[in-house]
Design a protein around this motif. Structure first.
Motif, mmCIF file in Angstrom:
data_model
loop_
_atom_site.group_PDB
_atom_site.id
_atom_site.type_symbol
_atom_site.label_atom_id
_atom_site.label_comp_id
_atom_site.label_asym_id
_atom_site.label_seq_id
_atom_site.Cartn_x
_atom_site.Cartn_y
_atom_site.Cartn_z
ATOM 1 N N GLY A 219 54.230 21.121 3.635
ATOM 2 C CA GLY A 219 55.609 21.259 3.695
ATOM 3 C C GLY A 219 56.163 20.938 2.318
ATOM 4 O O GLY A 219 57.406 21.537 2.191
ATOM 5 N N CYS B 267 54.221 16.933 5.460
ATOM 6 C CA CYS B 267 54.950 17.307 4.607
ATOM 7 C C CYS B 267 54.168 17.214 3.519
ATOM 8 O O CYS B 267 53.904 18.424 2.536
ATOM 9 N N GLY C 3 60.694 20.278 3.722
ATOM 10 C CA GLY C 3 60.487 20.956 4.680
ATOM 11 C C GLY C 3 61.509 21.848 5.169
ATOM 12 O O GLY C 3 62.297 22.146 4.269
ATOM 13 N N LYS C 4 61.609 22.719 6.389
ATOM 14 C CA LYS C 4 62.367 23.756 6.417
ATOM 15 C C LYS C 4 63.902 23.421 6.252
ATOM 16 O O LYS C 4 64.770 24.064 5.773
#
Length: 474
Positions: free
Chosen positions: A422, A418, A464-465
């Motif tokens: 990310g 991350c 993150g996503k």
């Protein structure tokens, strides 16, 4: 959208619930809405809230209760003092007795809230979409709440052993998989410590006696538990088979639910570090919603069967629609909505959907900030579903520690990934930008200088996503 006129009447619930992944093992072959049985399921106060894994035995209990079978919900004020050693590699930490009692009261209240809300959820489903059709109050069994400390609290140890000890056989107790695993546990240096205290070993004796007590006082014939409890539950059956004051028949039975594991093999639970608690102060309603919105495609059908009361036919229709176009995530949305509706109530669904659009659709977020720029309480309406993390503007903690605080279940490897790729912050330019992380140099104060401070107190981080956090700076 999805309709089915087929409902279940006088069906064998054991077979129905096996197909819904709610029964893994059963010593009874047939239960119907005409059976009018009394069963119990218990929960120990090891935490102040139940979690998603604990929900599965409650859901099995709910299905049976909706079909005129009676429930006893046990909170383990006595067994919680010992601590269940089942499949644990070491003894549980000794807990303060006052804290255990506070936890027990919280869990007992939570059990009742769950059933009240779950029955309301069922009644708010369209009858043609629900698994059993229309249910009225006379179709639903009774519920009773008990605490096993009430019958264990004043027990004389010598008297208890004299009266019942002969009917618990050491060989059988040692044969349970959970006990054998603990006795054969390998230590870090390759040895075998065989560590199992008499306190822990006695746990299955107390649980076995619970079933006996409820059979004698409430004519309770069945016990429900997670499959990791199978050994403890069979101990109760074996004990009662030897008791002279118990009718030795085949009517007493046990049911186990599968342990909740996702397609990646990840188990839900406190010891796994990824527990989703039913208490909204510990796990926000939005976190529950987001978890189910983002489950793997392979888990959708199974989770719809476990966590909703939609009919099998309705679920099959949903899956057909999903398979025609997976990009729309129709199944994920139906699943997330039903779980929130079941656990917390449908009134929270509009807020969950709005906040999800807000955080994961950048244009929607930008427009929302423009439309509400004059409002000091810009995010206040989401407090009902979202637990805002608060960070001090003077906090100089390394970003590694900040992320660990924001996502407690995130593994070290994931935190590193991350930070190095990310992790993004919502910038003054109105978009998400990557932050260049330098170990022991990158602090919260450094990144706050780059963030857009909404109403001079909120910042947004993307971890993150599927994880975006609104942080309140104090």
């Amino acid at each position: 959208m999805f309709k089915c006129n087929k409902v279940l009447y006088d069906a064998n619930l054991v077979e129905v619930l096996k197909k819904r992944n709610l029964i893994l093992q059963s010593t009874k072959k047939v239960i119907t809405d005409k059976s009018n049985l009394t069963l119990y399921t218990g929960a120990d106060p090891t935490a102040k809230s139940l979690h998603l894994g604990n929900l599965v035995p409650l859901l099995l209990s709910l299905h049976l209760n909706l079909n005129n079978n009676n429930l006893i919900l046990l909170s383990g004020g006595a067994t919680g003092v010992l601590g269940d050693p089942t499949f644990k590699v070491s003894e549980r930490e000794k807990k303060d007795l006052n804290q255990l009692e506070q936890n027990r009261q919280a869990i007992a209240n939570q059990q009742e809230r769950f059933f009240q809300n779950a029955i309301k959820y069922y009644n708010e489903l369209k009858a043609e979409n629900s698994v059993y059709g229309i249910k009225t109050a006379k179709d639903i069994g009774n519920r009773k709440y008990v605490n096993n400390l009430d019958w264990f609290g004043n027990v004389n140890l010598l008297q208890f052993l004299h009266e019942y000890g002969s009917n618990f056989k050491i060989k059988e107790l040692l044969s349970k998989d959970s006990v054998k695993q603990r006795l054969n546990h390998n230590t870090s240096n390759g040895g075998m410590d065989g560590s199992l205290s008499i306190k822990e070993f006695f746990y299955q004796v107390l649980q076995g006696y619970d079933f006996y007590h409820l059979y004698k006082t409430e004519h309770c014939l069945g016990q429900i538990g997670g499959n990791d409890q199978w050994g403890n539950m069979t101990s109760g059956l074996e004990f009662m088979r030897r008791q002279a004051d118990v009718k030795n028949d085949d009517y007493k039975f046990i049911l186990s639910t599968p342990l909740l594991i996702d397609s990646a093999g990840k188990k839900f639970g406190k010891s796994e570090g990824n527990a989703l608690f039913l208490n909204p102060k510990m796990t926000s309603i939005f976190e529950i919603y987001q978890y189910f919105i983002n489950v793997m495609d392979e888990d959708i059908e199974r989770f719809l069967k476990i966590f909703t009361l939609l009919s099998n036919e309705n679920i099959a229709q949903i899956m057909d629609t999903i398979n025609q176009d997976r990009s729309k995530k129709i199944g994920h949305k139906i699943l997330a909505e039903n779980v929130v509706h079941l656990i917390h109530g449908k009134e929270y669904l509009p807020l969950c959907e709005e906040l999800s659009h807000l955080l994961f659709k950048q244009k929607v977020l930008l427009q929302y900030l423009i439309d509400h720029k004059e409002e000091a309480d810009i995010f206040d309406k989401f407090k009902a579903i979202y637990n805002f993390k608060k960070l001090s503007k003077n906090d100089n903690s390394d970003m590694h520690d900040i992320i660990k605080m924001l996502e407690p279940s995130m593994a070290e490897r994931s935190i590193h990934t991350c930070l190095t790729g990310g992790f993004k912050y919502f910038s003054k330019d109105g978009d998400f930008k990557s932050f260049k992380y330098v170990k022991e140099e990158s602090s919260l104060t450094e990144i706050l200088d780059k963030c857009q401070k909404i109403n001079d107190k909120f910042v947004i981080f993307k971890l993150g996503k599927h994880s975006i956090k609104i942080i309140e700076i104090i």
